[in-house]
Design a protein around this motif. Structure first.
Motif, PDB file in Angstrom:
ATOM      1  N   ALA A   2       1.064  -1.344   0.159  1.00 22.31           N
ATOM      2  CA  ALA A   2      -0.058  -0.365   0.226  1.00 22.31           C
ATOM      3  C   ALA A   2       0.670   1.046   0.456  1.00 22.31           C
ATOM      4  CB  ALA A   2      -0.869  -0.318   1.448  1.00 22.31           C
ATOM      5  N   SER A   3       1.848   1.519   0.796  1.00 22.03           N
ATOM      6  CA  SER A   3       3.017   2.840   0.284  1.00 22.03           C
ATOM      7  C   SER A   3       3.029   2.832  -0.272  1.00 22.03           C
ATOM      8  CB  SER A   3       3.391   2.135   2.222  1.00 22.03           C
ATOM      9  OG  SER A   3       4.582   1.457   1.500  1.00 22.03           O
ATOM     10  N   LYS A 251     -10.046  12.239  -2.660  1.00 19.74           N
ATOM     11  CA  LYS A 251     -11.404  11.164  -3.159  1.00 19.74           C
ATOM     12  C   LYS A 251     -11.576  10.070  -2.272  1.00 19.74           C
ATOM     13  CE  LYS A 251     -13.027  14.376  -5.604  1.00 19.74           C
ATOM     14  NZ  LYS A 251     -12.287  14.627  -7.365  1.00 19.74           N
ATOM     15  N   GLY A 252     -10.053   9.694  -3.154  1.00 18.00           N
ATOM     16  CA  GLY A 252      -9.881   7.687  -2.157  1.00 18.00           C
ATOM     17  C   GLY A 252      -9.925   7.173  -3.017  1.00 18.00           C
ATOM     18  N   LEU A 253     -10.163   5.555  -3.433  1.00 23.01           N
ATOM     19  CA  LEU A 253      -9.800   4.756  -4.358  1.00 23.01           C
ATOM     20  C   LEU A 253     -10.957   4.054  -5.277  1.00 23.01           C
ATOM     21  CD1 LEU A 253      -8.792   2.248  -1.905  1.00 23.01           C
ATOM     22  CD2 LEU A 253      -7.364   3.067  -2.422  1.00 23.01           C
ATOM     23  N   LYS A 273      -8.868  -3.060   3.750  1.00 25.59           N
ATOM     24  CA  LYS A 273      -7.959  -3.069   4.426  1.00 25.59           C
ATOM     25  C   LYS A 273      -6.636  -3.283   3.858  1.00 25.59           C
ATOM     26  CE  LYS A 273      -5.931  -7.911   5.880  1.00 25.59           C
ATOM     27  NZ  LYS A 273      -6.309  -9.514   6.564  1.00 25.59           N
ATOM     28  N   THR A 274      -6.514  -2.902   2.466  1.00 30.15           N
ATOM     29  CA  THR A 274      -4.887  -3.133   2.335  1.00 30.15           C
ATOM     30  C   THR A 274      -4.030  -1.262   2.056  1.00 30.15           C
ATOM     31  OG1 THR A 274      -5.168  -5.122   0.500  1.00 30.15           O
ATOM     32  CG2 THR A 274      -3.656  -3.343  -0.318  1.00 30.15           C
ATOM     33  N   PHE A 275      -5.512  -0.749   2.119  1.00 37.47           N
ATOM     34  CA  PHE A 275      -5.150   0.796   1.084  1.00 37.47           C
ATOM     35  C   PHE A 275      -5.530   1.950   2.809  1.00 37.47           C
ATOM     36  CE2 PHE A 275      -4.851  -1.627  -2.388  1.00 37.47           C
ATOM     37  CZ  PHE A 275      -4.279  -0.519  -3.034  1.00 37.47           C
ATOM     38  N   LYS A 276      -6.482   1.323   3.283  1.00 34.57           N
ATOM     39  CA  LYS A 276      -7.311   2.354   5.037  1.00 34.57           C
ATOM     40  C   LYS A 276      -7.994   3.437   3.941  1.00 34.57           C
ATOM     41  CE  LYS A 276      -4.287  -0.954   7.937  1.00 34.57           C
ATOM     42  NZ  LYS A 276      -4.378  -1.624   6.909  1.00 34.57           N
ATOM     43  N   ARG A 277      -7.834   3.615   2.649  1.00 38.75           N
ATOM     44  CA  ARG A 277      -8.591   4.834   2.047  1.00 38.75           C
ATOM     45  C   ARG A 277      -9.595   4.437   2.036  1.00 38.75           C
ATOM     46  NH1 ARG A 277      -6.253   9.701   1.193  1.00 38.75           N
ATOM     47  NH2 ARG A 277      -6.067   9.725  -0.885  1.00 38.75           N
ATOM     48  N   PRO A 361     -11.372   4.886   5.845  1.00 39.47           N
ATOM     49  CA  PRO A 361     -12.971   3.824   6.271  1.00 39.47           C
ATOM     50  C   PRO A 361     -13.459   3.235   7.148  1.00 39.47           C
ATOM     51  CG  PRO A 361     -11.392   3.199   4.867  1.00 39.47           C
ATOM     52  CD  PRO A 361     -10.894   3.991   5.479  1.00 39.47           C
ATOM     53  N   THR A 362     -14.523   2.897   7.897  1.00 35.80           N
ATOM     54  CA  THR A 362     -15.011   1.630   8.207  1.00 35.80           C
ATOM     55  C   THR A 362     -15.666   1.115   7.996  1.00 35.80           C
ATOM     56  OG1 THR A 362     -16.526   3.677   9.606  1.00 35.80           O
ATOM     57  CG2 THR A 362     -14.478   3.214  10.858  1.00 35.80           C
TER      58      THR A 362
END
Length: 364
Positions: A2-3, A251-253, A273-277, A361-362
């Motif tokens: 992700a990083s 914006k996000g993914l 889970k992978t990007f926490k976006r 996100p949650t």
């Protein structure tokens, strides 16, 4: 992993193969129709009698049972990167639609095949041949063909109610040798990796964690048994399937899931889970067409409409999503569910000034 995915300032998408055509829908900001591109960006023929452009329908896009999306990413100050995500089902539809949209093919540096089903890989060899014929030798650079290493001998269809009677096989996917002969450079990946200058993530095998997304019912695969011949074996989990995602500043993914045999909820959960976006947009086939998938529609709609916080800005159910799923998503999401199709363009403009306000996100 992700990083290493760079956030982009600009994402442009052109849908080059899809089952549907949408000319008359009112699209949100950032979306464009094929008709507008033909009339205002290209050079349509002019009717000598009325002196207005002619809708040259002979040279417009055609729908086909498959998917292909041109993805162009750009980080501020850097050169853009262009990849092709899937290639449609046959030797004709992708090329016709590339010509109709007057799509430049020289910038395409990589073709990502989401999974080994010919409605996604069937146009690959014709694309490589067309690219070679249309490009001058001085400008032609090798194009990478990004695939999962587990290419099947054959896949077939065993319909309900028994899922045991194989009624036909899916056309053969291009072989590694044929891709090489057509000028492609094969890269095999079963793990997640970034491409396009670090701006596009191509997933590895998608974790199956939901209790209602049970793979491709009736999916079968042919296995050879040496001298004993071969046999069809049940294969509901299409484990070679991969999704792609782009992270847009502010914006996000934006997720590309060409067929969602793993389930679009599993895809979304893995991306979060992978990007926490947060997820800005979900695009592709959700594989909810047909009565055997009816029970999956409502929990899928519930997740996409109410279980993610923040909610997606746009959902684009395409290809194999099915009419019932599109109706249910539109009822739940309103205009956030966009009925996109072949020839539609999307421009997602990033905003670095607000990216610090985009919170993880949650899932509720």
């Amino acid at each position: 992993m992700a990083s290493t995915l760079s956030r982009v300032n600009s994402l442009k998408i052109t849908f080059l193969v899809d089952n549907s055509i949408e000319w008359m829908t009112k699209f949100p900001p950032g979306f464009t129709s094929e008709v507008g591109a033909h009339l205002f960006q290209q050079k349509p023929p002019i009717d000598p009698r009325t002196n207005v452009p002619i809708l040259d329908l002979e040279n417009y896009c055609c729908g086909a049972h498959g998917f292909a999306a041109l993805i162009e990413t750009q980080v501020d100050g850097a050169d853009p990167h262009t990849i092709l995500f899937d290639t449609g089902p046959d030797s004709r539809s992708l090329i016709r639609n590339i010509q109709a949209m007057q799509t430049p093919i020289n910038p395409i540096e990589r073709v990502v095949i989401s999974h080994w089903h010919s409605d996604h890989s069937g146009g690959l060899l014709s694309f490589l041949d067309y690219r070679a014929s249309e490009s001058s030798p001085q400008r032609l650079f090798p194009v990478i063909v990004d695939v999962h290493p587990d290419r099947p001998i054959a896949r077939g269809i065993a319909p309900p109610p028994t899922y045991r009677n194989v009624i036909g096989r899916i056309p053969e996917d291009p072989s590694f040798d044929s891709i090489h002969r057509a000028g492609g450079v094969v890269e095999t990946h079963n793990e997640g990796h970034v491409v396009a200058g670090g701006t596009v993530y191509v997933s590895g095998e998608i974790p199956r964690i939901t209790d209602f997304e049970g793979g491709l019912l009736g999916g079968v695969r042919w296995y050879e048994n040496g001298s004993a011949g071969g046999e069809w074996v049940n294969e509901e989990n299409i484990m070679d399937e991969r999704y792609a995602t782009v992270d847009v500043l502010g914006k996000g993914l934006v997720i590309f899931s060409a067929c969602s045999h793993a389930g679009i909820v599993n895809v979304a959960k893995d991306a979060i889970k992978t990007f926490k976006r947060p997820i800005h947009m979900v695009i592709g086939g959700f594989h909810l067409a047909g009565p055997e998938f009816q029970d999956r529609i409502q929990p899928t709609v519930d997740f996409l409409s109410s279980k993610m916080r923040p909610a997606c800005t746009y959902i684009l159910p395409m290809h194999c999503s099915g009419f019932a799923a599109k109706v249910a998503l539109r009822a739940a999401l309103g205009e956030s569910c966009v009925p996109a199709g072949v020839g539609v363009g999307v421009h997602v403009q990033g905003d670095g000034a607000v990216d610090h306000l985009v919170h993880p996100p949650t899932i509720v």
